[in-house]
Motif scaffolding. Structure first.
Motif, PDB file in Angstrom:
ATOM      1  N   ASP A 134       5.875  -2.761  -9.462  1.00  0.00           N
ATOM      2  CA  ASP A 134       7.016  -3.546  -9.965  1.00  0.00           C
ATOM      3  C   ASP A 134       8.294  -3.371  -9.135  1.00  0.00           C
ATOM      4  N   PRO A 135       8.702  -2.109  -8.810  1.00  0.00           N
ATOM      5  CA  PRO A 135       9.947  -1.979  -8.046  1.00  0.00           C
ATOM      6  C   PRO A 135       9.870  -2.693  -6.692  1.00  0.00           C
ATOM      7  N   CYS A 136       8.664  -2.739  -6.113  1.00  0.00           N
ATOM      8  CA  CYS A 136       8.501  -3.402  -4.810  1.00  0.00           C
ATOM      9  C   CYS A 136       8.677  -4.911  -4.960  1.00  0.00           C
ATOM     10  N   ASP A 139       4.346  -0.954   3.364  1.00  0.00           N
ATOM     11  CA  ASP A 139       3.610   0.302   3.500  1.00  0.00           C
ATOM     12  C   ASP A 139       4.554   1.420   3.075  1.00  0.00           C
ATOM     13  N   VAL A 140       4.189   2.186   2.058  1.00  0.00           N
ATOM     14  CA  VAL A 140       5.119   3.166   1.483  1.00  0.00           C
ATOM     15  C   VAL A 140       4.590   4.580   1.712  1.00  0.00           C
ATOM     16  N   THR A 141       5.435   5.435   2.273  1.00  0.00           N
ATOM     17  CA  THR A 141       5.102   6.859   2.435  1.00  0.00           C
ATOM     18  C   THR A 141       6.220   7.666   1.796  1.00  0.00           C
ATOM     19  N   SER A 142       5.863   8.596   0.929  1.00  0.00           N
ATOM     20  CA  SER A 142       6.912   9.278   0.170  1.00  0.00           C
ATOM     21  C   SER A 142       6.665  10.762   0.039  1.00  0.00           C
ATOM     22  N   SER A 143       7.750  11.537   0.061  1.00  0.00           N
ATOM     23  CA  SER A 143       7.648  12.952  -0.310  1.00  0.00           C
ATOM     24  C   SER A 143       8.484  13.223  -1.560  1.00  0.00           C
ATOM     25  N   VAL A 144       8.930  12.158  -2.238  1.00  0.00           N
ATOM     26  CA  VAL A 144       9.706  12.319  -3.474  1.00  0.00           C
ATOM     27  C   VAL A 144       8.747  12.207  -4.663  1.00  0.00           C
ATOM     28  N   PRO A 145       8.615  13.259  -5.474  1.00  0.00           N
ATOM     29  CA  PRO A 145       7.714  13.132  -6.624  1.00  0.00           C
ATOM     30  C   PRO A 145       8.223  12.049  -7.578  1.00  0.00           C
ATOM     31  N   GLU A 146       7.292  11.294  -8.137  1.00  0.00           N
ATOM     32  CA  GLU A 146       7.680  10.194  -9.032  1.00  0.00           C
ATOM     33  C   GLU A 146       7.986  10.703 -10.439  1.00  0.00           C
ATOM     34  N   GLY A 147       8.925  10.025 -11.070  1.00  0.00           N
ATOM     35  CA  GLY A 147       9.198  10.320 -12.479  1.00  0.00           C
ATOM     36  C   GLY A 147       9.720  11.720 -12.703  1.00  0.00           C
ATOM     37  N   SER A 148      10.477  12.258 -11.756  1.00  0.00           N
ATOM     38  CA  SER A 148      10.937  13.644 -11.864  1.00  0.00           C
ATOM     39  C   SER A 148      12.449  13.751 -11.825  1.00  0.00           C
ATOM     40  N   GLY A 149      13.126  12.624 -11.953  1.00  0.00           N
ATOM     41  CA  GLY A 149      14.579  12.658 -11.943  1.00  0.00           C
ATOM     42  C   GLY A 149      15.169  12.788 -10.552  1.00  0.00           C
ATOM     43  N   LEU A 150      14.376  12.525  -9.514  1.00  0.00           N
ATOM     44  CA  LEU A 150      14.896  12.624  -8.146  1.00  0.00           C
ATOM     45  C   LEU A 150      15.029  11.244  -7.512  1.00  0.00           C
ATOM     46  N   VAL A 177      17.800  -4.613  -9.577  1.00  0.00           N
ATOM     47  CA  VAL A 177      16.332  -4.595  -9.674  1.00  0.00           C
ATOM     48  C   VAL A 177      15.907  -3.743 -10.873  1.00  0.00           C
ATOM     49  N   GLU A 178      16.520  -2.566 -11.004  1.00  0.00           N
ATOM     50  CA  GLU A 178      16.121  -1.674 -12.119  1.00  0.00           C
ATOM     51  C   GLU A 178      16.592  -2.244 -13.462  1.00  0.00           C
ATOM     52  N   ASN A 179      17.839  -2.701 -13.523  1.00  0.00           N
ATOM     53  CA  ASN A 179      18.401  -3.158 -14.802  1.00  0.00           C
ATOM     54  C   ASN A 179      17.783  -4.473 -15.251  1.00  0.00           C
ATOM     55  N   ARG A 233       8.456  12.797 -17.217  1.00  0.00           N
ATOM     56  CA  ARG A 233       8.872  11.760 -18.169  1.00  0.00           C
ATOM     57  C   ARG A 233       9.051  10.464 -17.399  1.00  0.00           C
ATOM     58  N   LYS A 234       9.131   9.386 -18.145  1.00  0.00           N
ATOM     59  CA  LYS A 234       9.361   8.090 -17.521  1.00  0.00           C
ATOM     60  C   LYS A 234      10.639   7.504 -18.105  1.00  0.00           C
ATOM     61  N   LEU A 235      11.468   6.948 -17.218  1.00  0.00           N
ATOM     62  CA  LEU A 235      12.711   6.340 -17.704  1.00  0.00           C
ATOM     63  C   LEU A 235      12.421   5.204 -18.676  1.00  0.00           C
ATOM     64  N   THR A 236      11.243   4.626 -18.537  1.00  0.00           N
ATOM     65  CA  THR A 236      10.901   3.497 -19.401  1.00  0.00           C
ATOM     66  C   THR A 236      10.296   3.965 -20.724  1.00  0.00           C
ATOM     67  N   SER A 240       0.862  -1.180   0.000  1.00  0.00           N
ATOM     68  CA  SER A 240       0.000   0.000   0.000  1.00  0.00           C
ATOM     69  C   SER A 240       0.899   1.230   0.000  1.00  0.00           C
ATOM     70  N   SER A 241       0.467   2.209  -0.785  1.00  0.00           N
ATOM     71  CA  SER A 241       1.229   3.447  -0.894  1.00  0.00           C
ATOM     72  C   SER A 241       0.255   4.594  -0.878  1.00  0.00           C
ATOM     73  N   LEU A 242       0.607   5.643  -0.146  1.00  0.00           N
ATOM     74  CA  LEU A 242      -0.278   6.810  -0.098  1.00  0.00           C
ATOM     75  C   LEU A 242      -0.434   7.443  -1.481  1.00  0.00           C
ATOM     76  N   ASN A 243       0.503   7.142  -2.395  1.00  0.00           N
ATOM     77  CA  ASN A 243       0.424   7.718  -3.738  1.00  0.00           C
ATOM     78  C   ASN A 243      -0.614   7.028  -4.614  1.00  0.00           C
ATOM     79  N   TYR A 244      -1.106   5.859  -4.175  1.00  0.00           N
ATOM     80  CA  TYR A 244      -2.026   5.091  -5.022  1.00  0.00           C
ATOM     81  C   TYR A 244      -3.264   4.718  -4.220  1.00  0.00           C
ATOM     82  N   SER A 298      12.965   8.502  -7.176  1.00  0.00           N
ATOM     83  CA  SER A 298      11.980   7.862  -6.290  1.00  0.00           C
ATOM     84  C   SER A 298      12.101   6.348  -6.398  1.00  0.00           C
ATOM     85  N   SER A 299      12.384   5.839  -7.606  1.00  0.00           N
ATOM     86  CA  SER A 299      12.462   4.378  -7.767  1.00  0.00           C
ATOM     87  C   SER A 299      13.622   3.816  -6.949  1.00  0.00           C
ATOM     88  N   ALA A 300      14.793   4.445  -7.037  1.00  0.00           N
ATOM     89  CA  ALA A 300      15.949   3.939  -6.284  1.00  0.00           C
ATOM     90  C   ALA A 300      15.728   4.082  -4.786  1.00  0.00           C
TER      91      ALA A 300
HETATM   92  P1  ADP Z   1      12.220   8.555 -10.694  1.00  0.00           P
HETATM   93  O1  ADP Z   1      13.074   7.478 -10.135  1.00  0.00           O
HETATM   94  O2  ADP Z   1      12.977   9.568 -11.480  1.00  0.00           O
HETATM   95  O3  ADP Z   1      11.341   9.207  -9.693  1.00  0.00           O
HETATM   96  P2  ADP Z   1      11.090   6.353 -12.176  1.00  0.00           P
HETATM   97  O4  ADP Z   1      10.151   6.336 -13.334  1.00  0.00           O
HETATM   98  O5  ADP Z   1      12.409   5.710 -12.295  1.00  0.00           O
HETATM   99  O6  ADP Z   1      11.224   7.886 -11.763  1.00  0.00           O
HETATM  100  O7  ADP Z   1      10.395   5.686 -10.908  1.00  0.00           O
HETATM  101  C1  ADP Z   1       9.043   5.923 -10.584  1.00  0.00           C
HETATM  102  C2  ADP Z   1       8.429   4.603 -10.160  1.00  0.00           C
HETATM  103  O8  ADP Z   1       8.853   4.244  -8.827  1.00  0.00           O
HETATM  104  C3  ADP Z   1       6.904   4.663 -10.080  1.00  0.00           C
HETATM  105  O9  ADP Z   1       6.314   4.385 -11.336  1.00  0.00           O
HETATM  106  C4  ADP Z   1       6.608   3.551  -9.070  1.00  0.00           C
HETATM  107  O10 ADP Z   1       6.731   2.302  -9.682  1.00  0.00           O
HETATM  108  C5  ADP Z   1       7.778   3.704  -8.091  1.00  0.00           C
HETATM  109  N1  ADP Z   1       7.434   4.609  -6.991  1.00  0.00           N
HETATM  110  C6  ADP Z   1       8.024   5.786  -6.704  1.00  0.00           C
HETATM  111  N2  ADP Z   1       7.473   6.372  -5.619  1.00  0.00           N
HETATM  112  C7  ADP Z   1       6.504   5.523  -5.182  1.00  0.00           C
HETATM  113  C8  ADP Z   1       5.579   5.571  -4.094  1.00  0.00           C
HETATM  114  N3  ADP Z   1       5.530   6.587  -3.247  1.00  0.00           N
HETATM  115  N4  ADP Z   1       4.727   4.528  -3.961  1.00  0.00           N
HETATM  116  C9  ADP Z   1       4.777   3.479  -4.806  1.00  0.00           C
HETATM  117  N5  ADP Z   1       5.624   3.391  -5.852  1.00  0.00           N
HETATM  118  C10 ADP Z   1       6.479   4.407  -6.055  1.00  0.00           C
END
Ligand code: ADP
Ligand code: MG
Length: 347
Positions: free
Chosen positions: A73-75, A95-106, A140-142, A195-198, A51-55, A108-110
């Protein structure tokens, strides 16, 4: 109730050294105060519940699942890696809580993957090092997600802490923690373009680097001689990509020295030069981002550049701390789609 284990990893902003991390060069990321926190409860079966607050809805997966292009997938990939490392023997509830915006080059996936691996390490009471976990997180990413990224993000979020930068030699994995410049802030501003890395363009640039690697017969484009690249008889596109790698690596070495010397003017100059190289040689910027960077510079940033994989996401600007408020307000007035994300400064 089953035991739970919690770990956190920060987002990161790369100050300079873009696309050098899979070409044998240096990078200079800094940890942000935004981050991702994961609570992990090991399970005895092989199911994965996230579960993630983002979804809105939780994801129910199986450890045996392939990556299917879903947010969880990353989980799943991180838990498979945790099993391969002997940290877990089954699935988990996350349980995932995040303040890192997704897909913004910061990163979040790592940050997410490293936080899961750190929580699993805690669960196992293992003495695996942070570097071990960073290497596993890259796998995991590669290998699981099919994202052809280098090692920068994973090393930065596994090892760096807010207030400092990490000068990392991606070939040897030697690193040095360096203080951020006093009296200045590294301001991260989202362009409003995601943008999305994928999405293929990152992969296309990597393939163009591979073409250059084949021509020069080396994995380490960054370490080539600039004159040799300039005079090489190859297509213009791989030549431009290689020239970016060579010069960006040199700028990153110089930027690490500038940080050591406390020479913020030099650091800022190198950041702005890096943007020009990303724009013209690696062709990973967008016109809207070029304009945002120019405005940032025009309003008094000592240096500014696109940061991250490119084609959207964030810029990073080095701004005198005393001017940040006015600078930011004016930037947002001129670029209403941009938004402030974080500011990294000396601890
Ligand atoms: P970046 O790493 O630049 O933020 P990516 O596209 O590599 O962008 O990674 C984003 C992906 O990481 C999301 O699509 C999702 O799979 C995962 N992710 C990031 N943050 C969360 C979150 N808070 N909850 C669940 N999944 C997350
Ligand atoms: Mg990522």
């Amino acid at each position: 109730m089953s035991a739970t284990f919690t770990a956190r990893a920060p987002g990161r902003v790369n100050l300079i050294g873009e696309h050098t991390d899979y070409n044998g060069g240096w990078v200079l990321p800094a940890a942000l105060s935004v981050g991702i926190e994961v609570t992990l409860a090991p399970r005895s079966d092989s199911s994965v519940a996230v579960s993630s607050l983002n979804y809105d809805a939780p994801a129910m997966r199986e450890l045996s699942d392939d990556a299917v292009g879903e947010w969880s997938d990353p989980c799943v990939g991180a838990l498979r890696e945790a099993n391969a490392l002997g940290l877990l023997t089954g699935g988990a509830a996350l349980d995932v809580t995040s303040s890192v915006p997704e897909g913004s080059g910061l990163s979040s996936s790592a940050a997410l993957i490293v936080a899961i691996l750190k929580a699993a390490r805690e669960a196992a009471g293992s003495d695996l090092s942070d570097v071990d976990l960073a290497i596993a997180a890259r796998r995991v990413e590669n290998e699981y997600m099919g994202v052809p990224c280098g090692i920068m993000d994973q090393m930065a979020v596994a090892l760096a802490s807010p207030g400092s930068a990490m000068a990392l030699d991606t070939k040897s994995l030697d690193w040095e923690i360096l203080p951020l410049p006093a009296g200045h802030e590294m301001v991260v501003v989202h362009s409003g373009l995601t943008r999305k890395l994928t999405d293929g363009r990152y992969g296309a640039r990597k393939a163009e680097c591979d073409a250059a690697k084949r021509h020069f017969g080396t994995e380490d484009l960054c370490l080539l001689d600039q004159a040799e690249v300039e005079s090489a008889n190859i297509d213009e596109v791989p030549k431009r990509r290689a020239l970016h790698c060579v010069t960006e690596h040199q700028r990153t070495l110089a930027a690490a020295k500038a940080l050591r010397d406390g020479d913020v003017a030099r650091l800022g100059h190198l950041m702005s030069e890096s943007h020009v190289s990303m724009r013209d040689l690696f062709e990973m910027s967008l016109p809207e981002i070029d304009t945002l960077v120019e405005t940032a510079q025009g309003l008094g940033a000592i240096g500014a550049r696109l940061t991250g994989g490119g084609f959207g996401g964030c810029i990073v600007a080095c701004v005198p701390a005393s001017e940040r408020g006015v600078w930011m307000a004016e930037l947002l007035k001129r670029h209403p789609h941009a938004r402030f994300i974080d500011a990294a400064s000396a601890a």
